[in-house]
Design a protein around this motif. Structure first.
Motif, mmCIF file in Angstrom:
data_model
loop_
_atom_site.group_PDB
_atom_site.id
_atom_site.type_symbol
_atom_site.label_atom_id
_atom_site.label_comp_id
_atom_site.label_asym_id
_atom_site.label_seq_id
_atom_site.Cartn_x
_atom_site.Cartn_y
_atom_site.Cartn_z
ATOM 1 N N SER A 432 -15.339 123.069 20.909
ATOM 2 C CA SER A 432 -15.333 124.233 21.815
ATOM 3 C C SER A 432 -14.130 124.217 22.751
ATOM 4 O O SER A 432 -13.602 125.260 23.106
ATOM 5 C CB SER A 432 -16.639 124.331 22.594
ATOM 6 N N LYS A 433 -13.641 122.996 23.087
ATOM 7 C CA LYS A 433 -12.501 122.984 24.005
ATOM 8 C C LYS A 433 -11.184 123.279 23.275
ATOM 9 O O LYS A 433 -10.160 123.488 23.903
ATOM 10 C CB LYS A 433 -12.427 121.678 24.795
ATOM 11 N N ASP A 434 -11.222 123.327 21.958
ATOM 12 C CA ASP A 434 -9.998 123.580 21.187
ATOM 13 C C ASP A 434 -9.907 125.013 20.668
ATOM 14 O O ASP A 434 -8.837 125.451 20.240
ATOM 15 C CB ASP A 434 -9.924 122.640 19.979
ATOM 16 N N VAL A 435 -11.039 125.727 20.668
ATOM 17 C CA VAL A 435 -11.039 127.073 20.113
ATOM 18 C C VAL A 435 -10.094 127.956 20.939
ATOM 19 O O VAL A 435 -9.947 127.764 22.148
ATOM 20 C CB VAL A 435 -12.481 127.636 20.087
ATOM 21 N N ILE A 436 -9.406 128.878 20.262
ATOM 22 C CA ILE A 436 -8.429 129.708 20.977
ATOM 23 C C ILE A 436 -9.068 131.044 21.331
ATOM 24 O O ILE A 436 -9.589 131.737 20.451
ATOM 25 C CB ILE A 436 -7.171 129.891 20.109
ATOM 26 N N GLU A 441 -11.908 137.260 21.913
ATOM 27 C CA GLU A 441 -12.347 136.853 20.572
ATOM 28 C C GLU A 441 -11.909 135.408 20.331
ATOM 29 O O GLU A 441 -10.954 134.935 20.941
ATOM 30 C CB GLU A 441 -11.711 137.755 19.510
ATOM 31 N N TRP A 442 -12.616 134.730 19.416
ATOM 32 C CA TRP A 442 -12.303 133.331 19.155
ATOM 33 C C TRP A 442 -11.516 133.170 17.857
ATOM 34 O O TRP A 442 -11.843 133.773 16.839
ATOM 35 C CB TRP A 442 -13.597 132.510 19.062
ATOM 36 N N ILE A 443 -10.522 132.300 17.917
ATOM 37 C CA ILE A 443 -9.755 131.947 16.714
ATOM 38 C C ILE A 443 -9.971 130.456 16.454
ATOM 39 O O ILE A 443 -9.847 129.639 17.369
ATOM 40 C CB ILE A 443 -8.242 132.228 16.915
ATOM 41 N N SER A 444 -10.284 130.115 15.211
ATOM 42 C CA SER A 444 -10.553 128.717 14.873
ATOM 43 C C SER A 444 -9.257 127.940 14.664
ATOM 44 O O SER A 444 -8.490 128.229 13.742
ATOM 45 C CB SER A 444 -11.404 128.671 13.597
ATOM 46 N N SER A 445 -9.033 126.939 15.502
ATOM 47 C CA SER A 445 -7.806 126.145 15.328
ATOM 48 C C SER A 445 -7.874 125.336 14.031
ATOM 49 O O SER A 445 -6.876 125.135 13.357
ATOM 50 C CB SER A 445 -7.575 125.230 16.534
ATOM 51 N N ALA A 462 -1.248 120.940 13.837
ATOM 52 C CA ALA A 462 -2.225 121.086 14.921
ATOM 53 C C ALA A 462 -2.000 122.452 15.560
ATOM 54 O O ALA A 462 -0.862 122.898 15.668
ATOM 55 C CB ALA A 462 -2.020 119.988 15.957
ATOM 56 N N VAL A 463 -3.109 123.086 15.952
ATOM 57 C CA VAL A 463 -2.988 124.389 16.591
ATOM 58 C C VAL A 463 -3.632 124.311 17.972
ATOM 59 O O VAL A 463 -4.750 123.807 18.111
ATOM 60 C CB VAL A 463 -3.655 125.488 15.735
ATOM 61 N N ILE A 464 -2.899 124.774 18.971
ATOM 62 C CA ILE A 464 -3.467 124.831 20.335
ATOM 63 C C ILE A 464 -3.280 126.247 20.876
ATOM 64 O O ILE A 464 -2.425 126.994 20.402
ATOM 65 C CB ILE A 464 -2.801 123.810 21.295
ATOM 66 N N PRO A 475 -2.473 131.429 19.546
ATOM 67 C CA PRO A 475 -2.257 130.163 18.836
ATOM 68 C C PRO A 475 -0.789 129.771 18.683
ATOM 69 O O PRO A 475 0.043 130.611 18.305
ATOM 70 C CB PRO A 475 -2.885 130.414 17.455
ATOM 71 N N LEU A 476 -0.522 128.503 18.981
ATOM 72 C CA LEU A 476 0.787 127.910 18.723
ATOM 73 C C LEU A 476 0.575 126.858 17.633
ATOM 74 O O LEU A 476 -0.275 125.971 17.779
ATOM 75 C CB LEU A 476 1.334 127.254 19.988
ATOM 76 N N LEU A 477 1.322 126.968 16.554
ATOM 77 C CA LEU A 477 1.197 126.016 15.449
ATOM 78 C C LEU A 477 2.234 124.908 15.601
ATOM 79 O O LEU A 477 3.428 125.185 15.716
ATOM 80 C CB LEU A 477 1.396 126.760 14.113
ATOM 81 N N ILE A 478 1.734 123.661 15.636
ATOM 82 C CA ILE A 478 2.621 122.506 15.797
ATOM 83 C C ILE A 478 2.629 121.754 14.467
ATOM 84 O O ILE A 478 1.569 121.365 13.969
ATOM 85 C CB ILE A 478 2.115 121.606 16.941
#
Ligand code: ADP
Length: 542
Positions: A432-436, A441-445, A462-464, A475-478
């Protein structure tokens, strides 16, 4: 009106009594820390557990005292386990992979009086011994011949220690709700939290784990738990295997692909359980040496998501991968992905799709998903929300922490975000602390990460969520590329385009040399969030 049935408290040591009486000759095989393979059986395990209980009693250990183990999976650890619980003390399994500071903190918080430890961990514990004053004595899980010179207080070899009593001892009797064991969660955020299992919760959990669609091992089967006893009771196997009379094979300190393979092969293991990293090492070893495991039937895998390629590898070798989800607070089983009708008829990719879900709960675990306002969400396989659980083997509180951890209906928030479909199959989409949270609305990392690692040049992703003036978070994709690869931001976005909803597309891609990990091998998102705290997205002015 009350029923007229017997009051038979659900006590952990009844499990080893049953194993000794009904399956006394069933073997417990271990790779000893000293090296050689050691063989014993349930009758001997029980006899020596009684010596442990008697010896602890002589040392003045009383109901509710904490006795720690810092040990690999071996027969001596199992004996200590039942002995500690059977005298009414609390078996505190310490995870030796934690940082020494965390181990010190945990032992002080638990106020352990005695520590039983493997030879491997003597140097580690010597370094912290002067900071853990509650510990009165150290028992090294070895014999006199292998006992090292040590500065540990009142140290003695386990074999000498139990030889001081004859085992003519009766288990203590107490209420089934008495605390039996404790295990601290790793505490990647904040202090570690102590989960305190009861005799009843452990026995109930063993009964749940014993069904064919759970761990699925019977009396004629052989189970090798690679998952350590210090990782949530080795997922309950230390209770469920003896309760079923399943032969146990313990890997000791050697968890590399070659060593695990050797035991799986020589002991004709039918069932095994461990985290994805362990199976990756095994599969690599088998592929490199063209090896087979014809006896292996069920491979339980949990702790983090089981990759599809791994599921397929086990299916291709004729074994059933059993993807499981759970957590320390759940003793730990929550769900397992068994194929129930009509899904058992599926083939190919459709079959893998079901095997890749985290599965459905056994009887004894209730689940629900809710939104941020605690409103329950539908089981439609699409809507995702906070995953909450309730049951006889789920935590009601943490040890020596006053905070209420249950909602109005008595459900515990797992901290995971999930979908559940109409058949009860659950799929974890995030912590839950990682969901964007983008525009409410929620985006699944996790979904974005899984997609990105499908790109042939990506080693890990990794997505944050990073700040966006209009959408709150985007979302930022690392990405960490495989060695020598040169894929660009555009290549990766192009690869992802069309495979997910447009509004899920990462707003930017950054490349790093290495993605950081926690002590338990999960991506360390807190560090990434720190690193990219002030990151400004290219479209942030939009
Ligand atoms: P630790 O953080 O010490 O590993 P746990 O083993 O209790 O503690 O971790 C539980 C968490 O691990 C779950 O809440 C979930 O986020 C994650 N997890 C466990 N099994 C799975 C799985 N099969 N798929 C995805 N995540 C999982």
């Amino acid at each position: 009106m009350l029923g007229l049935m017997q009051d038979w408290p659900l006590l952990c040591h009844r499990i080893i009594d049953h194993a000794a009486k009904v399956h006394g000759e069933r073997e417990v095989v271990s790779r000893s820390i000293e090296g050689p393979i050691h063989r014993t059986n349930y009758a001997n395990i029980r006899a020596r557990s009684l010596q442990v209980a008697q010896r602890l009693d002589r040392d003045g250990i009383k109901l509710g005292d904490r006795v720690a183990t810092i040990a690999w999976n071996t027969w001596r650890h199992l004996e200590s386990w039942y002995g500690i619980m059977g005298v009414g003390a609390i078996c505190h399994t310490v995870n030796p992979r934690l940082f020494p500071d965390q181990i010190t903190w945990i032992i002080n918080h638990a106020q352990d009086r005695i520590v039983l430890l493997d030879l491997t961990f003597v140097p580690l514990v010597e370094k912290i011994a002067d900071q853990i004053p509650s510990v009165e004595r150290y028992i090294v899980l070895t014999d006199r011949e292998h006992m090292p010179a040590t500065t540990l207080k009142n140290a003695i070899a386990y074999e000498d220690w139990i030889a001081e009593v004859d085992g003519n001892f009766k288990w203590k009797s107490f209420d089934e709700n008495t605390a039996a064991a404790m295990c601290y969660t790793s505490g990647t955020t904040g202090d570690p939290k102590g989960v305190l299992y009861s005799h009843r919760s452990n026995v109930m959990h063993a009964l749940m784990a014993n069904t064919g669609d759970s761990l699925g091992a019977n009396a004629a089967d052989t189970m090798l738990p690679v998952v350590p006893l210090f990782h949530a009771n080795s997922w309950g196997i230390a209770f469920s295997a003896p309760s079923m009379g399943t032969k146990l094979v313990f890997p000791g300190a050697k968890l590399d692909g070659a060593s695990v393979y050797e035991l799986l092969e020589t002991e004709k293991v039918t069932h095994t359980a461990g985290v994805p990293t362990v199976w990756l090492m095994l599969l690599n070893h088998m592929a490199a040496n063209k090896l087979k495991l014809p006896h292996l039937r069920t491979v339980v895998c949990g702790g983090s998501a089981m990759p599809r390629s791994m599921i397929k590898a086990f299916v291709d070798m004729g074994a059933t991968p059993r993807h499981a989800w759970g957590m320390t607070e759940m003793s730990p089983i929550g769900t397992l992905a068994a194929l129930k009708p009509p899904f058992d008829q599926l083939e190919g990719d459709a079959r893998l799709d079901i095997l890749q879900t985290q599965g459905y709960p056994p009887f004894g675990v209730e689940m629900k998903i809710t939104d941020d306002a605690d409103k329950e969400l539908p089981w439609d396989g699409k809507t995702f929300g906070r995953l909450k659980v309730r049951g006889p083997s789920v935590s009601a509180a943490y040890y020596r922490v006053d905070t209420n951890i249950l909602d109005d209906e008595g459900f515990f928030d797992t901290g995971d975000v999930a979908t559940i479909d109409a058949h009860g199959y659950m799929r974890i989409t995030d912590r839950s602390k990682d969901v964007i949270k983008s525009g409410g609305e929620w985006i699944s990392s996790i979904d974005l990460e899984n997609l990105a690692v499908g790109h042939p040049q990506v080693a890990e992703a990794a997505v944050i969520g990073v700040y966006h003036p209009k959408w709150d978070e985007r979302p930022l994709l690392i990405v960490q590329l495989k060695a020598g690869q040169t894929a660009t931001r555009e290549d990766i976005l192009h690869y992802m385009d069309g495979k997910i909803a447009k509004w899920w597309m990462p707003d930017d891609v950054v490349f790093v040399d290495a993605i950081p990990h926690t002590a338990t091998g999960k991506i360390l998102k807190t560090a990434l969030r720190d690193q990219f705290k002030t990151y400004s997205l290219p479209n942030a002015a939009a």
